[in-house]
Motif scaffolding. Structure first.
Motif, PDB file in Angstrom:
ATOM      1  N   SER A 254       0.841  -1.200   0.000  1.00 25.83           N
ATOM      2  CA  SER A 254       0.000   0.000   0.000  1.00 25.83           C
ATOM      3  C   SER A 254       0.872   1.244   0.000  1.00 25.83           C
ATOM      4  O   SER A 254       2.105   1.154  -0.014  1.00 25.83           O
ATOM      5  CB  SER A 254      -0.919   0.008   1.227  1.00 25.83           C
ATOM      6  OG  SER A 254      -0.178   0.276   2.405  1.00 25.83           O
TER       7      SER A 254
ATOM      8  N   THR B 238       1.155   3.153   2.434  1.00 29.42           N
ATOM      9  CA  THR B 238       1.622   3.400   3.803  1.00 29.42           C
ATOM     10  C   THR B 238       2.626   2.350   4.276  1.00 29.42           C
ATOM     11  O   THR B 238       3.465   2.643   5.140  1.00 29.42           O
ATOM     12  CB  THR B 238       0.440   3.422   4.794  1.00 29.42           C
ATOM     13  OG1 THR B 238      -0.264   2.170   4.731  1.00 29.42           O
ATOM     14  CG2 THR B 238      -0.521   4.564   4.463  1.00 29.42           C
ATOM     15  N   SER B 239       2.546   1.152   3.716  1.00 32.20           N
ATOM     16  CA  SER B 239       3.411   0.080   4.230  1.00 32.20           C
ATOM     17  C   SER B 239       3.422  -1.134   3.313  1.00 32.20           C
ATOM     18  O   SER B 239       2.680  -1.201   2.323  1.00 32.20           O
ATOM     19  CB  SER B 239       2.929  -0.348   5.617  1.00 32.20           C
ATOM     20  OG  SER B 239       1.637  -0.942   5.512  1.00 32.20           O
ATOM     21  N   ILE B 240       4.246  -2.087   3.698  1.00 33.87           N
ATOM     22  CA  ILE B 240       4.228  -3.428   3.112  1.00 33.87           C
ATOM     23  C   ILE B 240       4.068  -4.396   4.274  1.00 33.87           C
ATOM     24  O   ILE B 240       4.870  -4.384   5.211  1.00 33.87           O
ATOM     25  CB  ILE B 240       5.534  -3.754   2.377  1.00 33.87           C
ATOM     26  CG1 ILE B 240       5.798  -2.760   1.248  1.00 33.87           C
ATOM     27  CG2 ILE B 240       5.495  -5.176   1.815  1.00 33.87           C
ATOM     28  CD1 ILE B 240       7.180  -2.894   0.637  1.00 33.87           C
ATOM     29  N   HIS B 241       3.023  -5.203   4.247  1.00 34.19           N
ATOM     30  CA  HIS B 241       2.915  -6.258   5.243  1.00 34.19           C
ATOM     31  C   HIS B 241       2.597  -7.568   4.542  1.00 34.19           C
ATOM     32  O   HIS B 241       2.362  -7.597   3.333  1.00 34.19           O
ATOM     33  CB  HIS B 241       1.884  -5.919   6.337  1.00 34.19           C
ATOM     34  CG  HIS B 241       0.467  -5.906   5.877  1.00 34.19           C
ATOM     35  ND1 HIS B 241      -0.146  -4.795   5.333  1.00 34.19           N
ATOM     36  CD2 HIS B 241      -0.482  -6.876   5.897  1.00 34.19           C
ATOM     37  CE1 HIS B 241      -1.403  -5.075   5.032  1.00 34.19           C
ATOM     38  NE2 HIS B 241      -1.630  -6.324   5.360  1.00 34.19           N
TER      39      HIS B 241
ATOM     40  N   ASN C  30       7.388   1.175  -2.944  1.00 36.24           N
ATOM     41  CA  ASN C  30       7.064  -0.105  -2.316  1.00 36.24           C
ATOM     42  C   ASN C  30       6.865  -1.203  -3.368  1.00 36.24           C
ATOM     43  O   ASN C  30       7.298  -2.345  -3.189  1.00 36.24           O
ATOM     44  CB  ASN C  30       5.808   0.028  -1.459  1.00 36.24           C
ATOM     45  CG  ASN C  30       6.075   0.775  -0.160  1.00 36.24           C
ATOM     46  OD1 ASN C  30       7.224   0.966   0.227  1.00 36.24           O
ATOM     47  ND2 ASN C  30       5.015   1.199   0.506  1.00 36.24           N
TER      48      ASN C  30
END
Length: 206
Positions: free
Chosen positions: A13, A15-18, A113
């Motif tokens: 996303s 906002t982050s990578i999870h 990302n």
């Protein structure tokens, strides 16, 4: 080209990578699947039950050698997989650039990302294609040799492989009915895949 572990499915996303732990890398199951191919692909004597220990840990190189030997046009399949994932990544980058909801900073983070996970996504897809190539091999062996039963220790990886094989057999041009059962014997637990369509024909259980 190689097969190697990368990890669970990434969720990328702005906002982050999870990582989704419920979507494991198919590499985890490839070792046991390939050992099962090697164990099943041999001549049989009618009405005899065969035992085989699936306790060898194949190296990445050994797994690749078996895949190249057994999967038809394996190198071409992997090249197509690589190219397809590259195209998907480029499409995602283009969609990010054209996104009207994200601001410029969010777009930049999302693009970074996606690019950061490029090799991860390609390798994960290669592992998945390799795994399902092996599932097709297993399905072909089961049908050609009239194997009506496969029993394995009830370990998570073993159950997953038999469940995948069950799904592959159902999707054949002439769907094959199967039944997955679990039982206990001598204080140990086992899982059995019974190929129902073949139970009344040639018996070659393992």
């Amino acid at each position: 080209m190689e097969v190697k572990y990368v990890g669970p499915k990434p969720v990328i996303s702005h906002t982050s990578i999870h990582f989704d732990s419920n979507k494991e890398d198919k590499y985890v199951y490839l070792n046991i699947a390939l050992q099962l191919v090697e164990a099943l692909d041999h001549d049989y004597i009618k009405n005899k039950t065969y035992d085989h220990l699936l306790d060898v840990s194949l190296s990445d190189r050994e797994m690749l050698d078996i895949l190249q030997k057994r999967c038809p046009n394996f190198s071409d399949l992997m090249d197509r997989t690589n190219n397809n994932v590259e195209d998907e990544i480029e499409e995602n980058l283009q969609r990010t650039h054209e996104n009207s909801i994200l601001n410029d900073e969010e777009k930049e983070v999302l693009e970074k990302n996606i690019k950061l996970m490029r090799d991860y996504l390609i390798q994960r897809s290669i592992n998945k294609k390799a795994y399902y190539c092996v599932m097709k091999l297993l399905a072909d062996i089961v049908q050609q040799d009239h194997i009506d039963q496969i029993t394995l220790p009830m370990k998570q990886n073993y159950v997953h492989v038999l469940h995948s094989l069950q799904g592959t057999l159902v999707k054949e041009k002439m769907p094959i009915d199967t039944k997955l059962t679990m039982f206990e014997k001598d204080k140990a637990f086992y899982v059995t895949l019974k190929v129902v369509n073949l139970l009344q024909s040639g018996h070659k259980p393992i």
